[in-house]
Design a protein around this motif. Sequence first.
Motif, mmCIF file in Angstrom:
data_model
loop_
_atom_site.group_PDB
_atom_site.id
_atom_site.type_symbol
_atom_site.label_atom_id
_atom_site.label_comp_id
_atom_site.label_asym_id
_atom_site.label_seq_id
_atom_site.Cartn_x
_atom_site.Cartn_y
_atom_site.Cartn_z
ATOM 1 N N ASN A 160 72.751 78.846 27.214
ATOM 2 C CA ASN A 160 73.843 79.828 27.236
ATOM 3 C C ASN A 160 73.538 81.038 28.102
ATOM 4 N N ASP A 161 72.287 81.480 28.107
ATOM 5 C CA ASP A 161 71.933 82.678 28.860
ATOM 6 C C ASP A 161 70.749 82.442 29.799
ATOM 7 N N VAL A 162 70.521 81.185 30.177
ATOM 8 C CA VAL A 162 69.421 80.829 31.080
ATOM 9 C C VAL A 162 70.004 80.092 32.287
ATOM 10 N N LEU A 212 74.547 85.499 37.566
ATOM 11 C CA LEU A 212 73.454 85.822 36.648
ATOM 12 C C LEU A 212 73.565 87.248 36.144
ATOM 13 N N LYS A 217 76.659 87.730 33.696
ATOM 14 C CA LYS A 217 76.456 87.169 32.364
ATOM 15 C C LYS A 217 75.212 87.731 31.685
ATOM 16 N N ALA A 218 74.505 88.648 32.345
ATOM 17 C CA ALA A 218 73.285 89.244 31.797
ATOM 18 C C ALA A 218 72.299 88.156 31.370
ATOM 19 N N ALA A 219 71.960 87.293 32.310
ATOM 20 C CA ALA A 219 71.077 86.160 32.021
ATOM 21 C C ALA A 219 69.727 86.635 31.486
ATOM 22 N N LYS A 220 69.235 85.911 30.507
ATOM 23 C CA LYS A 220 67.957 86.243 29.887
ATOM 24 C C LYS A 220 66.785 85.830 30.762
ATOM 25 N N TRP A 248 74.109 76.453 34.167
ATOM 26 C CA TRP A 248 73.493 77.129 33.035
ATOM 27 C C TRP A 248 72.711 76.103 32.236
#
Length: 460
Positions: A230-232, A257, A260-263, A227
């Motif tokens: 946090n969300d990438v 991905l 975790k609902a990756a951005k 990671w």
Amino acid sequence: MISRRKALAGTITALASTSRRARAQGGSTRLFPENLRKDLDAIWLTLHEISPNPFQSSEAGTVENLYRQIRARITAPMSVRDAWMTIAPLLGALNDGHVALGFPGLMNKAPHYFPVTFTVDELSGNLIVERDRSGILPPGTHVLYIENISAAEYLDTTTRAFGGQTSALIRSRVSRAGAWTSVALFGVKAAYLLRWRDRAGIEHESLIPAPNTAQSLPHTAPYSFRWAANDVGLIEYRRCEDLSRFRAFLDETFTSLQFKAAKALIIDIRRNSGGDSELANWLWCYAQSRPFKQFGGEIVRSNAIIKADYGQDKYTRYYGPKAWSAPIGEVISFTEGPSDGLVLPKPLPCRFSGPVYLLISPATFSSGMACALAAKDYGLATIIGQETGEPATGSGLLYEFHTPNISFPVYLTTACFLAPKSHPSRQGVVPDIIVPSNTVYDLFANRDTALEKALTLIKN
């Protein structure tokens, strides 16, 4: 910028002096000149028989003249290291980033134990430390001398032996292949003396120990995930190898991905040196849903050498049935339009649907370059970094053979690959957002400017 014309013009004179110094440092086995000339001739004849265009990235007359000069110079017995420095520039002069000459037998493993990886500072042209396995010299250290060889001479010797289609690719080969030059110049030692300059301009000398035989090379996985924020998510895709392992990696990574609902997703292929291009097809099928392909065609030469070595099944698998049945020496072209033969991604439960960013550099090479080419030609990702060192119309399908007398391993390309869409001649994959390479100061500060740019774009 490294001048290929300058490098070729001084090859014979410069190699004579470096060979004398290298001889004083070891290499007692003497190779007979008649055997060396036969090996040189075998390289020359094989090149012409298996390549569809031996001088695709060079000037035929210049390379032919160099071949004659080298052959005329082989008049006395030489050590293996001297012979390598004498013959390797012929392959470097072809300006093909795949092509190279190795060392015979177990000696070809010796470069993996040289402790320092060097690179070239793009702004100053200085030789700097990219990585010191002993931990003594930090990345970005300005190197002045290695043993009794100046950094300028080390660079000159390396760029003669390892060419490339562009100056950026030649610079990147200092990092990827410079250890072979180190063995040729300095031999195998327990430690190497380096003179270097610190940021204050003060010169120092350090003895850099080589790993002993009980230590294995640090293993870098061909691909990994972490990671970046946090969300990438960040996929570091270094080598195109082991398709079944890669598919398992993709399943696990893209499931993470999704969970975790990756951005956003960043794919880093700046150090991808190539391999099996099929892996990139699977990567893009997981990362997005658009049709794409990596190549628009292929040019090969039907030849007896590889047919005899591979046999019909393997040869046909690599070059196709048309090449197998074609008369020896015939050049066969396979071409198709940008909309033909596309890979159509099938539904996948964990396919990523967010924005994708692709990091590239001059060291993005071979199948790594093809991965970037697909992204460029079909809009699969926002591309950040620097132009690839290898042009969009590149070479590939590496063939390895050993010379008949000394058993030097020789690596030659046997195919020209066309881009899916039209690109300017000898131009690589150009990023959508250009970020200069890390400077010496970035290396000292452990900064990664291209990754920082991607994260900034995602944040905003």
